[in-house]
Design a protein around this motif. Structure first.
Motif, PDB file in Angstrom:
ATOM      1  N   ARG A 555       0.848  -1.294  -0.006  1.00 29.48           N
ATOM      2  CA  ARG A 555       0.075   0.046  -0.266  1.00 29.48           C
ATOM      3  C   ARG A 555       0.871   1.334  -0.173  1.00 29.48           C
ATOM      4  N   GLU A 556       0.401   2.226  -0.604  1.00 26.48           N
ATOM      5  CA  GLU A 556       0.898   3.536  -0.542  1.00 26.48           C
ATOM      6  C   GLU A 556       0.254   4.462   0.337  1.00 26.48           C
ATOM      7  N   PRO A 577      -8.289   0.382   5.803  1.00 30.38           N
ATOM      8  CA  PRO A 577      -8.689  -0.855   5.259  1.00 30.38           C
ATOM      9  C   PRO A 577      -9.656  -0.446   3.967  1.00 30.38           C
ATOM     10  N   ALA A 578      -9.640  -1.297   2.989  1.00 32.32           N
ATOM     11  CA  ALA A 578     -10.427  -1.017   1.539  1.00 32.32           C
ATOM     12  C   ALA A 578     -12.004  -0.825   2.107  1.00 32.32           C
ATOM     13  N   ASN A 614       0.810  -2.993   7.027  1.00 29.19           N
ATOM     14  CA  ASN A 614       0.028  -3.629   5.813  1.00 29.19           C
ATOM     15  C   ASN A 614      -0.620  -4.827   6.438  1.00 29.19           C
ATOM     16  N   LEU A 615       0.020  -5.573   7.318  1.00 30.80           N
ATOM     17  CA  LEU A 615      -0.591  -6.777   7.858  1.00 30.80           C
ATOM     18  C   LEU A 615      -1.741  -6.189   8.606  1.00 30.80           C
ATOM     19  N   LEU A 616      -1.460  -5.150   9.606  1.00 26.11           N
ATOM     20  CA  LEU A 616      -2.616  -4.479  10.405  1.00 26.11           C
ATOM     21  C   LEU A 616      -3.814  -4.255   9.606  1.00 26.11           C
ATOM     22  N   VAL A 617      -3.532  -3.440   8.302  1.00 25.75           N
ATOM     23  CA  VAL A 617      -4.873  -2.959   7.681  1.00 25.75           C
ATOM     24  C   VAL A 617      -5.672  -4.244   6.989  1.00 25.75           C
ATOM     25  N   GLU A 618      -4.852  -5.422   6.667  1.00 27.13           N
ATOM     26  CA  GLU A 618      -5.386  -6.304   6.328  1.00 27.13           C
ATOM     27  C   GLU A 618      -6.493  -7.066   7.470  1.00 27.13           C
ATOM     28  N   GLY A 620      -8.234  -5.252   9.416  1.00 29.79           N
ATOM     29  CA  GLY A 620      -9.195  -4.237   9.554  1.00 29.79           C
ATOM     30  C   GLY A 620      -8.798  -3.170  10.677  1.00 29.79           C
ATOM     31  N   TYR A 621      -7.493  -2.811  10.800  1.00 28.25           N
ATOM     32  CA  TYR A 621      -7.057  -1.748  11.628  1.00 28.25           C
ATOM     33  C   TYR A 621      -6.741  -0.341  10.563  1.00 28.25           C
TER      34      TYR A 621
END
Length: 821
Positions: A555-556, A577-578, A614-618, A620-621
């Motif tokens: 992710r950017e 998150p998306a 990036n892992l945290l965003v996956e 849901g953070y």
């Protein structure tokens, strides 16, 4: 230094096909979904290693750099060409024959003198002929051109020597000797002179022996070659020895170590010997520091002098913070630290100590200037120097009630020099609140700003023909670094590089071509080459990432601004998150070092943390990474925003960031965590202790817990000395606020940390025990220093961090299924 990374390269940045087929011969392995175990592996083995230490050959035909595409244990030297030849490894034999990348050039750039493996060499740039100047068991250093380029000077064993290329003759120019002057030599001290005169007047036998000794010395001097004067140093050390361009003077700096200097010891428990071994590290802030003075040796008069600074403007001024104590003003402090805050502080001395740098000589050898810094770092003076009269005259003074620093200024002489007219000096200053480039006429005192604006000149240098400035600045955006040129007398900055992110430029010897180390936020550093003109296209020369890295869409982050409660704009990276969960969880990351920038558009040195985000965003953070007050890249007011109050505005910037997450991005105010290492660990502790309603969980890594136990060079500038400004230390140290802990706290620390000592976290642990706190844990890493090295340690640490957040910021079911990955 090894910088490792991964990224997906865009199709428009094509690698060199032949080289890449050899480096990446296997099909890409799928990386996602991310886990801690995947992203914390040895980065050299699966991420890739960035090209570093870029240097041109002296003829401009080749570009050398350190690289590691073979996934070896360490980087190797590689070479390529501006035309794009596939990079190849340089053999050990070929490396031995190469001149050093660094060195000194003569004024016309026809020769270069350099040190390599402790010896001095002279390179003729027209013929490429290398002459060996020294070949000794002792180490020679500090090579330079002397006597307007006719001689080569260098130092050996604390003394200055010159070598004549025309004759091959070596001459010792100084005779510095450790210890005190032997008995029987002519005294210089007035009291000793009186005693000697008394002895000679009273005793005939003493007079006769003295006359005989004088006669012998005179006869020996008549037949012996001229020798430099013996200068006895006592217990001092000598450094920065220089011969004046006319050969008449030698200037040098004397350093006196403090009489007592207690050094902290770090025990190393896991050793090859099986015994605990002690590591001697550093003193603590407030310990006695070295004292400096500048000496001059007048060769013609065979006499030495000490330079005086008593007339420096402002040298007798006391720091502004002392008024608080003189007026007996009371600053707020925790109740349990009242005794510390009320401690009687020592008065400051009348004249502040200084550290001199230089001299810096003009091209014609007629003029010189010094840079003088106050030991408390609140003043920097630039003064002209006349060694014949030993007089200095003020040219410029930069004062800061906090401390002097900034790009091109630093903690020493900074980025300074002479213009080609030998009449004007140039330097960088934060006079306007941002570091900019200035010139000053030493004959008229006229000062001129060559650049201005709300941005920083981060690097500046003159072209070889001294008609153009080459500058790196963040003029387009605080989070970008671009390369510019500027006419000698100032004017419009002409932007050369344009790609978004950061461009680190190394100019070719003829200054027609740029070797560019370039990256952007989700694209790590690679080596490019381009013509030195605006709008020219950059061509990529290296491809360093692995197929496994490139299999994941990194992710950017968005670059946003947070409006702080005092009206300041605070920059931050935002990862979302998306499909964000309504009232979802968030984590705030705090970068280390304090004076460092991370909310920028180029590849972060915190690459592991970037992957973790990036892992945290996956999972849901929402993740926020803030360039809080004290960060670099934003000028003087941001840099000094933490003066005498670490954990003040810098912490409130994170509190304001958390509020923005709630107000604008739909984050639950009850589900926000915080983490960081070093200075970031310090902020995490202050957040958990003083803002428990904002942050529910925090991970403090290798944290400073009490600033009175950190080093002098860093801490003294921001908080002054603890025995002079105890209020600032109490206000800024987490250990005094531990009673406020309510949320879940994880602390991680390496046991052989020689920067922030393990003792820091042990003291805080005892404090938490005595306060009967139960919602904390400490993870120790027996073989790790401040910056972790072992993949097993990184993995264990970040599994604990993830578990902390999954357990405390998510519902119980989610925590059970996702907290240990």
């Amino acid at each position: 230094m090894r910088v490792c990374f991964f990224v997906r390269l865009l199709p428009c940045l094509l690698p060199l096909a032949g080289a890449m087929a050899q480096v990446n011969p296997t099909p890409p392995a799928a990386l996602g979904p991310l886990t801690v175990e995947k992203i914390m592996r040895d980065p050299a083995q699966w991420l890739g290693t960035a090209p570093a230490n870029i240097a041109w050959s002296e003829d401009g035909r080749q570009i050398y750099f350190n690289w590691n595409p073979e996934k070896a244990r360490r980087d190797s030297l590689y070479v390529t060409t501006p035309a794009g030849r596939a990079p190849r490894k340089v053999s050990v034999a070929a490396q031995r024959a190469l001149p050093a990348a660094t060195g000194e050039y003569d004024q016309r750039y026809t020769r270069k003198v350099y040190e390599k493996n402790g010896d001095i060499f002279l390179l003729d740039l027209k013929t490429s002929r290398i002459r060996r100047v020294t070949n000794t068991a002792e180490r020679e250093t500090d090579p330079a051109f002397a006597l307007r380029g006719t001689l080569i000077s260098y130092t050996r064993a604390g003394n200055l020597y010159t070598w004549d290329p025309a004759t091959g003759e070596t001459t010792q120019r100084t005779d510095f000797r450790r210890g005190n002057r032997p008995a029987g030599t002519q005294p210089t001290d007035p009291a000793e002179k009186f005693l000697r005169a008394q002895q000679l007047a009273l005793f005939q036998v003493i007079r006769q022996k003295d006359q005989d000794a004088s006669a012998r010395a005179k006869a020996q001097k008549a037949v012996a070659r001229l020798s430099p004067k013996a200068i006895y140093l006592g217990q001092r050390t000598v450094e920065s020895i220089q011969l004046s361009p006319d050969g008449r003077f030698v200037t040098y700096r004397l350093a006196q170590d403090p009489a007592t200097e207690k050094t902290a010891i770090v025990p190393n428990f896991v050793t090859a010997s099986g015994f605990t071994e002690d590591i001697s590290t550093r003193t603590k802030v407030g310990a006695p520091q070295k004292a400096y003075e500048m000496g001059l040796y007048d060769i013609g008069r065979d006499t030495t002098y000490a330079l005086g600074y008593q007339d420096l403007k402002g040298l007798d001024e006391q720091p502004a913070y002392r008024k608080e104590y003189q007026l007996k003003a009371k600053a707020p402090a925790p109740a349990d630290s009242a005794k510390v805050a009320k401690a009687k502080d020592k008065p400051a001395s009348a004249l502040r100590r200084v550290v001199p740098y230089g001299p810096f000589w003009s091209d014609d050898g007629r003029r010189a200037f010094l840079v003088i810094r106050s030991a408390d770092n609140k003043d920097r003076w630039i003064v002209s120097l006349d060694p014949a009269t030993r007089k200095i005259a003020l040219l410029d003074r930069q004062h800061d009630d906090a401390w002097i620093n900034g790009p091109g200024i630093g903690y020493d002489e900074g980025n300074v020099g002479w213009l080609p007219d030998s009449r004007r000096v140039w330097f960088q200053s934060e006079e306007t609140g941002y570091s900019h480039l200035y010139t000053l006429d030493v004959t008229t005192g006229q000062k001129k700003a060559l650049t201005s604006g709300k941005f920083e000149i981060q690097k500046a240098r003159l072209s070889r023909d001294k008609k153009t400035w080459y500058i790196t600045a963040n003029a387009t955006h605080p989070g970008e670094q671009q390369f510019y040129r500027l006419p000698l007398e100032g004017g419009q900055l002409v932007q050369i590089t344009t790609l978004p992110g950061a461009s680190e430029v190394t100019l070719s010897p003829d200054e027609k071509t740029l070797a560019v180390r370039y990256s952007r936020a989700n694209r790590p550093w690679e080596l490019y080459v381009m013509p030195n003109r605006p709008g020219a296209q950059a061509r990529q020369l290296t491809h360093s990432t692995t197929p496994e890295f490139e299999s994941y869409a990194w992710r950017e982050p968005e670059i946003i601004t947070i409006k702080a409660r005092d009206g300041a704009d605070v920059y931050a990276r935002l990862y979302r998150p998306a499909t964000a969960e309504a009232q979802g969880p968030a984590v705030v990351f705090v970068h280390g070092a304090g004076y460092l920038q991370n909310a920028h558009k180029w590849w972060s040195q915190y690459f592991r943390e970037y992957m973790f985000h990036n892992l945290l965003v996956e999972k849901g953070y929402t993740v926020l990474d803030i360039d809080y007050r004290g960060s670099s890249g934003y000028g003087r007011d941001v840099r000094t925003g933490i003066y005498r109050a670490m954990g003040g505005k810098d912490l409130l910037d994170h509190v304001d960031g958390a509020k923005l997450l709630v107000d604008k991005y739909g984050v639950s105010p009850q589900r926000i965590g915080i983490y960081g290492g070093s200075y970031g660990g310090f902020i995490t502790l202050m957040a958990m202790f003083t803002q428990p309603e904002v942050f529910r969980a925090g991970a403090a890594l290798r944290s400073v817990t009490d600033w009175a136990h950190y080093n002098h060079g860093y801490t003294d500038n921001i908080l002054n000395e603890p025995y002079l400004d105890s209020v600032a230390y109490v206000r800024s140290s987490p250990i005094y606020y531990a009673e406020g802990l309510k949320g879940a706290l994880l602390m991680c620390h390496g046991m052989v940390d020689v920067n922030v000592h393990f003792q820091d976290i042990v003291r805080l642990s005892q404090r938490l025990i005595e306060l009967h706190k139960e919602n904390w844990e400490l993870a120790v890493y027996p073989v790790e220093d401040h910056g972790f090295v072992e993949p097993s340690s990184w993995t264990d640490e970040y599994k604990r961090i993830l578990k902390l957040f999954e357990t405390n910021l998510k519902p119980a079911e989610a925590a059970r299924t996702g907290g240990t990955q």
